[in-house]
Design an enzyme around this catalytic site. Structure first.
Site, mmCIF file in Angstrom:
data_model
loop_
_atom_site.group_PDB
_atom_site.id
_atom_site.type_symbol
_atom_site.label_atom_id
_atom_site.label_comp_id
_atom_site.label_asym_id
_atom_site.label_seq_id
_atom_site.Cartn_x
_atom_site.Cartn_y
_atom_site.Cartn_z
ATOM 1 C CE1 TYR A 80 -2.911 7.670 15.760
ATOM 2 C CE2 TYR A 80 -2.060 9.526 14.485
ATOM 3 C CZ TYR A 80 -2.236 8.883 15.697
ATOM 4 O OH TYR A 80 -1.740 9.437 16.840
ATOM 5 N NE ARG A 136 -4.483 20.947 27.353
ATOM 6 C CZ ARG A 136 -4.346 20.967 28.673
ATOM 7 N NH1 ARG A 136 -5.407 21.166 29.444
ATOM 8 N NH2 ARG A 136 -3.161 20.783 29.228
ATOM 9 C CB THR A 158 -9.358 1.493 7.151
ATOM 10 O OG1 THR A 158 -8.464 1.699 6.047
ATOM 11 C CG2 THR A 158 -10.775 1.406 6.617
ATOM 12 C CG ASP A 198 -2.117 -0.917 1.055
ATOM 13 O OD1 ASP A 198 -2.351 -1.382 -0.074
ATOM 14 O OD2 ASP A 198 -2.822 -1.167 2.047
#
Length: 249
Positions: free
Chosen positions: A184, A169, A182, A72
């Site tokens: 992180y 924050r 799909t 990928d």
């Protein structure tokens, strides 16, 4: 795109995977159909002497299709090469997962014949672009705003089309494409999004105050994260503000 329109094919290869058999298949295909194969200098050692090397700018401007030999990551790199001039990118899976690359090395010969005859469909993938002045960087997965030091948090005001939209924050803020949803984004609790959707997901990591859930914005919106302290971008190199680019029609 009909097969008759494919006269020059670019080859992009993973720097360490054993792709030589696939290169031989490509050379044989090119010889049969009168197609020119080209590669960039970065891939010269992997593709061998049988594939001419051209400058990067000529590669991006002159190919009618690209074949990516790798996983990928290699596929995403090939897609970035074509971002200014979209052409079909065929991925051959030499990786471990292969969400984007669907062709096994043993299937390459048949896939090339189908590509040459025009028997294929295009699956568009949008990218996110970061702009600062004249500089533009693109990412097909995501852009992550993180702290300047390990373990530091970030404080971000999110502007959408010039208007204040939300405050964050958190440990990091992810701006994810549907393709990257799909990765992180998903690990941080964000939504899985169809690659066909023209949207951008904004997901905080370990939110401490402000917006604590993902939001999904339409492709037409101009998104600008404004930070209150030094930060770093991961996934692309640029600062100040993002612009979502939908797939070409």
């Amino acid at each position: 795109m009909a097969g008759s329109e494919i006269t020059r094919v670019g080859v992009v290869a993973h720097p360490r995977k054993p792709v030589h058999e696939s290169v031989e298949v490509l050379v044989s295909y090119a010889s049969r159909h009168g197609v020119e194969l080209v590669a960039r200098k970065a891939d010269a050692a992997q593709v061998g002497a049988g594939v001419p090397v051209v400058p990067d700018a000529e590669f991006a401007a002159g190919v009618d299709a690209i074949v990516s030999l790798g996983g990928d990551g290699t596929m995403l790199g090939a897609m970035r090469l074509a971002v200014e001039r979209p052409v079909p990118v065929l991925g051959v899976n030499y990786g471990n997962v292969g969400f984007l690359v669907e062709i096994a090395p043993a299937e390459l010969a048949g896939a090339l014949e189908r590509m040459h005859s025009g028997d294929f469909e295009i699956e568009p993938h949008s990218c996110v672009a970061l702009e600062e002045g004249e500089a533009v960087a693109v990412a097909f997965n995501d852009v992550v705003v993180g702290g300047a030091e390990p373990g530091a948090t970030v404080e971000v005001d999110l502007l959408v089309d010039g208007a204040q939209f939300g405050y964050y924050r958190c440990d990091a803020l992810i701006l994810s494409t549907p393709t990257g949803s799909t990765a992180y984004n998903y690990a941080a609790g964000g939504p899985v999004i169809s690659p066909a959707a023209e949207v951008l997901a904004v997901t905080p990591v370990a939110s401490m105050s402000g917006v604590s859930r993902s939001i999904v914005l339409p492709a037409r919106d101009v998104v600008a994260p404004r930070l209150a302290a030094p930060r770093r971008w991961c996934g692309s190199t640029a600062t100040r503000g993002g612009r979502w680019i939908p797939p070409p029609r």
